[in-house]
Design a protein around this motif. Structure first.
Motif, PDB file in Angstrom:
ATOM      1  N   GLU A 157       0.830  -1.209   0.000  1.00  0.00           N
ATOM      2  CA  GLU A 157       0.000   0.000   0.000  1.00  0.00           C
ATOM      3  C   GLU A 157       0.864   1.258   0.000  1.00  0.00           C
ATOM      4  OE1 GLU A 157      -2.657  -0.298   3.324  1.00  0.00           O
ATOM      5  OE2 GLU A 157      -3.738  -1.985   2.465  1.00  0.00           O
ATOM      6  N   ILE A 158       1.874   1.288   0.874  1.00  0.00           N
ATOM      7  CA  ILE A 158       2.760   2.457   0.910  1.00  0.00           C
ATOM      8  C   ILE A 158       3.502   2.589  -0.416  1.00  0.00           C
ATOM      9  CG2 ILE A 158       4.838   3.443   1.960  1.00  0.00           C
ATOM     10  CD1 ILE A 158       3.941   2.399   4.622  1.00  0.00           C
ATOM     11  N   HIS A 159       3.942   1.465  -0.974  1.00  0.00           N
ATOM     12  CA  HIS A 159       4.674   1.517  -2.242  1.00  0.00           C
ATOM     13  C   HIS A 159       3.778   2.031  -3.375  1.00  0.00           C
ATOM     14  CE1 HIS A 159       8.085   0.670  -4.766  1.00  0.00           C
ATOM     15  NE2 HIS A 159       7.307   0.030  -5.620  1.00  0.00           N
ATOM     16  N   HIS A 160       2.521   1.628  -3.379  1.00  0.00           N
ATOM     17  CA  HIS A 160       1.595   2.113  -4.410  1.00  0.00           C
ATOM     18  C   HIS A 160       1.336   3.613  -4.250  1.00  0.00           C
ATOM     19  CE1 HIS A 160       0.923  -1.619  -6.407  1.00  0.00           C
ATOM     20  NE2 HIS A 160       0.524  -2.222  -5.308  1.00  0.00           N
ATOM     21  N   ILE A 161       1.248   4.085  -3.031  1.00  0.00           N
ATOM     22  CA  ILE A 161       1.083   5.524  -2.816  1.00  0.00           C
ATOM     23  C   ILE A 161       2.304   6.253  -3.351  1.00  0.00           C
ATOM     24  CG2 ILE A 161       0.924   7.337  -1.059  1.00  0.00           C
ATOM     25  CD1 ILE A 161      -0.700   5.309   0.653  1.00  0.00           C
ATOM     26  N   TYR A 162       3.511   5.714  -3.050  1.00  0.00           N
ATOM     27  CA  TYR A 162       4.744   6.332  -3.553  1.00  0.00           C
ATOM     28  C   TYR A 162       4.751   6.357  -5.082  1.00  0.00           C
ATOM     29  CZ  TYR A 162       9.560   7.065  -4.863  1.00  0.00           C
ATOM     30  OH  TYR A 162      10.690   7.548  -5.466  1.00  0.00           O
ATOM     31  N   THR A 163       4.407   5.234  -5.721  1.00  0.00           N
ATOM     32  CA  THR A 163       4.431   5.191  -7.188  1.00  0.00           C
ATOM     33  C   THR A 163       3.372   6.104  -7.797  1.00  0.00           C
ATOM     34  OG1 THR A 163       3.066   3.191  -7.228  1.00  0.00           O
ATOM     35  CG2 THR A 163       5.459   2.897  -7.355  1.00  0.00           C
ATOM     36  N   ASP A 164       2.248   6.297  -7.121  1.00  0.00           N
ATOM     37  CA  ASP A 164       1.247   7.256  -7.607  1.00  0.00           C
ATOM     38  C   ASP A 164       1.804   8.675  -7.585  1.00  0.00           C
ATOM     39  OD1 ASP A 164      -0.594   5.271  -8.073  1.00  0.00           O
ATOM     40  OD2 ASP A 164      -1.725   5.620  -6.212  1.00  0.00           O
ATOM     41  N   ILE A 165       2.629   8.966  -6.588  1.00  0.00           N
ATOM     42  CA  ILE A 165       3.194  10.310  -6.456  1.00  0.00           C
ATOM     43  C   ILE A 165       4.353  10.523  -7.430  1.00  0.00           C
ATOM     44  CG2 ILE A 165       4.405  11.894  -4.888  1.00  0.00           C
ATOM     45  CD1 ILE A 165       2.919  10.447  -2.581  1.00  0.00           C
ATOM     46  N   MET A 166       5.278   9.554  -7.501  1.00  0.00           N
ATOM     47  CA  MET A 166       6.551   9.746  -8.202  1.00  0.00           C
ATOM     48  C   MET A 166       6.709   8.948  -9.479  1.00  0.00           C
ATOM     49  SD  MET A 166       8.079  11.982  -6.393  1.00  0.00           S
ATOM     50  CE  MET A 166       9.646  11.948  -7.210  1.00  0.00           C
ATOM     51  N   GLY A 167       5.921   7.953  -9.722  1.00  0.00           N
ATOM     52  CA  GLY A 167       6.144   7.072 -10.853  1.00  0.00           C
ATOM     53  C   GLY A 167       6.865   5.828 -10.385  1.00  0.00           C
TER      54      GLY A 167
END
Length: 165
Positions: free
Chosen positions: A149-159
């Motif tokens: 979940e945290i990784h998906h939030i990061y990828t939504d923000i930064m790619g």
């Protein structure tokens, strides 16, 4: 993130300045304040779950920002809360130091008396270290959903960053 590593990591090269990337990350993670909170400094962020959603094996994402010629290198490190990490670190360190002393005692026993009980105790230390490792892997699997979940939030923000290793 199916790694057997205790603390999975990733690297992500992005364009811009560290200040801009830091601002982008802070603003992006603030959109998820109901789930997570963060501690942020100019070139370092720690993202973790809010206390009501956190359990013993909940992960943290530590992000460090390093400026280079191509822009900013974002290094991410997933791991348990520092209290949990410390327990395992000191467990491994204790078993390593105890094994070293037991090895010295065992060699001395073998040279002088011909008894080898210290070598058996060394095996017990190795067994305890192996059990600690397996418990850490089990805990990582329990926290895997929150890590994703945290990784998906990061990828939504930064790619998408480079693969985690």
């Amino acid at each position: 993130m199916t790694s057997i590593r205790v603390r999975p990591r990733f690297r992500h090269q992005v364009e811009g300045t560290a200040k801009d990337i830091n601002t982008k990350l802070v603003e992006g993670f603030k959109k998820h304040e109901d789930e997570i909170h963060m501690i942020f400094l100019p070139h370092y962020l720690v993202v973790e779950y809010n206390p009501d959603l956190r359990h013993y094996w909940s992960p943290q994402l530590q992000l460090s920002l390093e400026e280079n010629e191509e822009g900013v290198l974002v290094r991410g490190l997933y791991g348990p809360h520092p209290n949990v990490w410390s327990i395992f670190f000191y467990g491994y360190a204790s078993m390593g130091v105890l094994s070293t002393f037991l090895c010295i005692i065992g060699i001395s026993q073998a040279m002088v008396q011909g008894q080898y009980w210290a070598f058996w105790a060394m095996g017990a230390c190795l067994l305890i270290a192996t059990v600690l490792y397996l418990i850490a892997q089990f805990g990582q699997k329990i926290g895997a959903e929150q890590t994703f979940e945290i990784h998906h939030i990061y990828t939504d923000i930064m790619g998408h960053p480079e693969p985690i290793h």
